[in-house]
Design a protein around this motif. Structure first.
Motif, PDB file in Angstrom:
ATOM      1  N   SER A  49       0.841  -1.190   0.000  1.00 30.70           N
ATOM      2  CA  SER A  49       0.000   0.000   0.000  1.00 30.70           C
ATOM      3  C   SER A  49       0.879   1.244   0.000  1.00 30.70           C
ATOM      4  N   ARG A  50       0.290   2.392  -0.192  1.00 35.91           N
ATOM      5  CA  ARG A  50       1.059   3.634  -0.233  1.00 35.91           C
ATOM      6  C   ARG A  50       1.532   4.060   1.152  1.00 35.91           C
ATOM      7  N   GLN A  51       0.860   3.576   2.218  1.00 34.80           N
ATOM      8  CA  GLN A  51       1.186   4.062   3.557  1.00 34.80           C
ATOM      9  C   GLN A  51       2.636   3.796   3.965  1.00 34.80           C
ATOM     10  N   PRO A  52       3.153   2.556   3.863  1.00 37.18           N
ATOM     11  CA  PRO A  52       4.558   2.345   4.250  1.00 37.18           C
ATOM     12  C   PRO A  52       5.536   3.102   3.359  1.00 37.18           C
ATOM     13  N   VAL A  53       5.178   3.293   2.089  1.00 38.91           N
ATOM     14  CA  VAL A  53       6.031   4.076   1.195  1.00 38.91           C
ATOM     15  C   VAL A  53       6.067   5.520   1.670  1.00 38.91           C
ATOM     16  N   ARG A  54       4.905   6.044   2.046  1.00 41.49           N
ATOM     17  CA  ARG A  54       4.838   7.424   2.552  1.00 41.49           C
ATOM     18  C   ARG A  54       5.686   7.566   3.818  1.00 41.49           C
ATOM     19  N   GLU A  55       5.594   6.579   4.724  1.00 42.31           N
ATOM     20  CA  GLU A  55       6.381   6.625   5.961  1.00 42.31           C
ATOM     21  C   GLU A  55       7.879   6.602   5.655  1.00 42.31           C
ATOM     22  N   ALA A  56       8.259   5.785   4.689  1.00 45.77           N
ATOM     23  CA  ALA A  56       9.674   5.695   4.318  1.00 45.77           C
ATOM     24  C   ALA A  56      10.166   7.023   3.759  1.00 45.77           C
ATOM     25  N   LEU A  57       9.369   7.648   2.919  1.00 43.75           N
ATOM     26  CA  LEU A  57       9.781   8.914   2.324  1.00 43.75           C
ATOM     27  C   LEU A  57       9.847  10.027   3.360  1.00 43.75           C
ATOM     28  N   ILE A  58       8.958   9.998   4.333  1.00 48.37           N
ATOM     29  CA  ILE A  58       9.005  10.989   5.419  1.00 48.37           C
ATOM     30  C   ILE A  58      10.289  10.819   6.220  1.00 48.37           C
ATOM     31  N   ALA A  59      10.650   9.564   6.521  1.00 46.87           N
ATOM     32  CA  ALA A  59      11.889   9.298   7.253  1.00 46.87           C
ATOM     33  C   ALA A  59      13.097   9.782   6.461  1.00 46.87           C
ATOM     34  N   LEU A  60      13.103   9.553   5.162  1.00 52.37           N
ATOM     35  CA  LEU A  60      14.218  10.001   4.325  1.00 52.37           C
ATOM     36  C   LEU A  60      14.275  11.522   4.245  1.00 52.37           C
ATOM     37  N   SER A  61      13.111  12.150   4.317  1.00 50.42           N
ATOM     38  CA  SER A  61      13.098  13.620   4.285  1.00 50.42           C
ATOM     39  C   SER A  61      13.697  14.194   5.562  1.00 50.42           C
ATOM     40  N   LYS A  62      13.518  13.494   6.689  1.00 47.78           N
ATOM     41  CA  LYS A  62      14.109  13.949   7.946  1.00 47.78           C
ATOM     42  C   LYS A  62      15.631  13.869   7.882  1.00 47.78           C
ATOM     43  N   SER A  63      16.139  12.917   7.102  1.00 45.98           N
ATOM     44  CA  SER A  63      17.592  12.810   6.889  1.00 45.98           C
ATOM     45  C   SER A  63      18.059  13.721   5.764  1.00 45.98           C
ATOM     46  N   LYS A  64      17.110  14.454   5.163  1.00 47.43           N
ATOM     47  CA  LYS A  64      17.393  15.398   4.074  1.00 47.43           C
ATOM     48  C   LYS A  64      17.942  14.708   2.821  1.00 47.43           C
ATOM     49  N   LEU A  65      17.573  13.444   2.642  1.00 49.66           N
ATOM     50  CA  LEU A  65      17.957  12.730   1.428  1.00 49.66           C
ATOM     51  C   LEU A  65      16.911  12.904   0.326  1.00 49.66           C
ATOM     52  N   VAL A  66      15.683  13.219   0.718  1.00 49.39           N
ATOM     53  CA  VAL A  66      14.652  13.566  -0.257  1.00 49.39           C
ATOM     54  C   VAL A  66      13.968  14.840   0.207  1.00 49.39           C
ATOM     55  N   SER A  67      13.359  15.521  -0.744  1.00 48.94           N
ATOM     56  CA  SER A  67      12.595  16.721  -0.439  1.00 48.94           C
ATOM     57  C   SER A  67      11.133  16.467  -0.780  1.00 48.94           C
ATOM     58  N   VAL A  68      10.281  16.605   0.212  1.00 49.73           N
ATOM     59  CA  VAL A  68       8.840  16.428   0.008  1.00 49.73           C
ATOM     60  C   VAL A  68       8.232  17.805  -0.204  1.00 49.73           C
ATOM     61  N   ARG A  69       7.705  18.035  -1.404  1.00 49.71           N
ATOM     62  CA  ARG A  69       7.166  19.336  -1.749  1.00 49.71           C
ATOM     63  C   ARG A  69       5.654  19.248  -1.905  1.00 49.71           C
ATOM     64  N   PRO A  70       4.902  19.896  -1.038  1.00 52.35           N
ATOM     65  CA  PRO A  70       3.437  19.845  -1.128  1.00 52.35           C
ATOM     66  C   PRO A  70       2.944  20.207  -2.523  1.00 52.35           C
ATOM     67  N   ASN A  71       2.082  19.344  -3.050  1.00 53.85           N
ATOM     68  CA  ASN A  71       1.466  19.537  -4.359  1.00 53.85           C
ATOM     69  C   ASN A  71       2.465  19.480  -5.521  1.00 53.85           C
ATOM     70  N   ARG A  72       3.742  19.157  -5.211  1.00 48.12           N
ATOM     71  CA  ARG A  72       4.746  19.095  -6.286  1.00 48.12           C
ATOM     72  C   ARG A  72       5.473  17.757  -6.303  1.00 48.12           C
ATOM     73  N   GLY A  73       5.202  16.912  -5.301  1.00 51.89           N
ATOM     74  CA  GLY A  73       5.813  15.592  -5.276  1.00 51.89           C
ATOM     75  C   GLY A  73       7.111  15.545  -4.485  1.00 51.89           C
ATOM     76  N   THR A  74       7.748  14.391  -4.535  1.00 54.84           N
ATOM     77  CA  THR A  74       8.973  14.135  -3.785  1.00 54.84           C
ATOM     78  C   THR A  74      10.124  13.917  -4.760  1.00 54.84           C
ATOM     79  N   VAL A  75      11.272  14.528  -4.469  1.00 57.25           N
ATOM     80  CA  VAL A  75      12.449  14.355  -5.316  1.00 57.25           C
ATOM     81  C   VAL A  75      13.648  13.996  -4.451  1.00 57.25           C
ATOM     82  N   VAL A  76      14.607  13.304  -5.053  1.00 57.83           N
ATOM     83  CA  VAL A  76      15.858  13.006  -4.372  1.00 57.83           C
ATOM     84  C   VAL A  76      16.642  14.309  -4.239  1.00 57.83           C
ATOM     85  N   SER A  77      17.089  14.608  -3.031  1.00 62.11           N
ATOM     86  CA  SER A  77      17.811  15.861  -2.795  1.00 62.11           C
ATOM     87  C   SER A  77      19.154  15.856  -3.519  1.00 62.11           C
TER      88      SER A  77
END
Length: 227
Positions: A49-77
């Motif tokens: 499901s999307r939920q564990p993927v979302r949790e993983a991306l949030i964790a990676l964003s805390k490490s600043k390895l990805v950037s989560v941009r509201p309404n613009r998606g997530t990109v690798v930093s």
């Protein structure tokens, strides 16, 4: 986006597994800086499901390895030289202290495993296999921390070193880098065997500072990967 390397181990939660393997893909540059990450695409390919993927991306964003941009998606930093330098500073402070402690007391069984690690690194040097070398590099530093009774110190390092690892991955692709790093590892363990803390600290500092001299060249050769 290449996520074919993602794999599961039953001892971990799905979100932790996805975070771990996305982190590795980012470090290996299989997921390049600036690449867009789709929750739905990852979830579909992994059959989750999307939920564990979302949790993983949030964790990676805390490490600043990805950037989560509201309404613009997530990109690798993109690689931040500033964050890499800060991470290297923390790592040097901890690992030089660990090297000094290792000279006072080092687990003999762990010491024996280091010879095996160095042997595998030597094979990686001969094959110019920088992915294998980096894997064994991590095992080498973990073994020193474990042998010195400083596993908590390693857990702190592991949490901050991803920003260094991406640059290291680029550094290792230079043909003469593997042999140089191999010799530095041998100098560190030699100093520990001789129970010479000052020598061990100096060898560890030299090893960890090597990336500083290579950083301008790496950044100039790969401008698209950096901020």
């Amino acid at each position: 986006m290449n996520i074919e390397r993602l794999k599961f181990e039953s001892s971990e939660s799905t979100a932790v597994q996805i975070e771990r393997d996305l982190r590795e893909a980012i470090i290996r540059l299989d997921l390049t800086p600036g690449a867009k990450l789709s929750e739905q695409e990852i979830a579909t390919k992994l059959g989750v499901s999307r939920q564990p993927v979302r949790e993983a991306l949030i964790a990676l964003s805390k490490s600043k390895l990805v950037s989560v941009r509201p309404n613009r998606g997530t990109v690798v930093s993109r690689i931040s030289a500033r964050q890499m330098m800060e991470s290297r500073f923390v790592r040097e402070a901890i690992e030089t202290a660990v090297a000094a402690r290792a000279c006072a007391n080092f687990d003999p069984w762990i010491r024996s495993t280091i010879d095996d690690i160095l042997g595998r690194q030597e094979e990686a040097v001969q094959k110019q296999d920088y992915h294998l070398f980096r894997k064994e590099d991590e095992q080498f530093h973990l073994a020193i921390a474990t042998g010195a009774g400083c596993t908590l110190a390693w857990s702190v390092i592991a949490d901050v070193k991803a920003h260094i690892d991406r640059v290291c991955n680029l550094q290792l692709r230079k043909l003469d880098s593997l042999g140089k790093l191999m010799r530095e590892h041998q100098a560190i363990i030699e100093a520990i065997d001789q129970r010479e803390p000052d020598k061990a600290v100096a060898a560890m500092r030299t090893h960890l500072n090597g990336i500083l001299s290579d950083l301008p060249r790496i950044e100039a050769d790969n401008p698209e990967l950096f901020e």
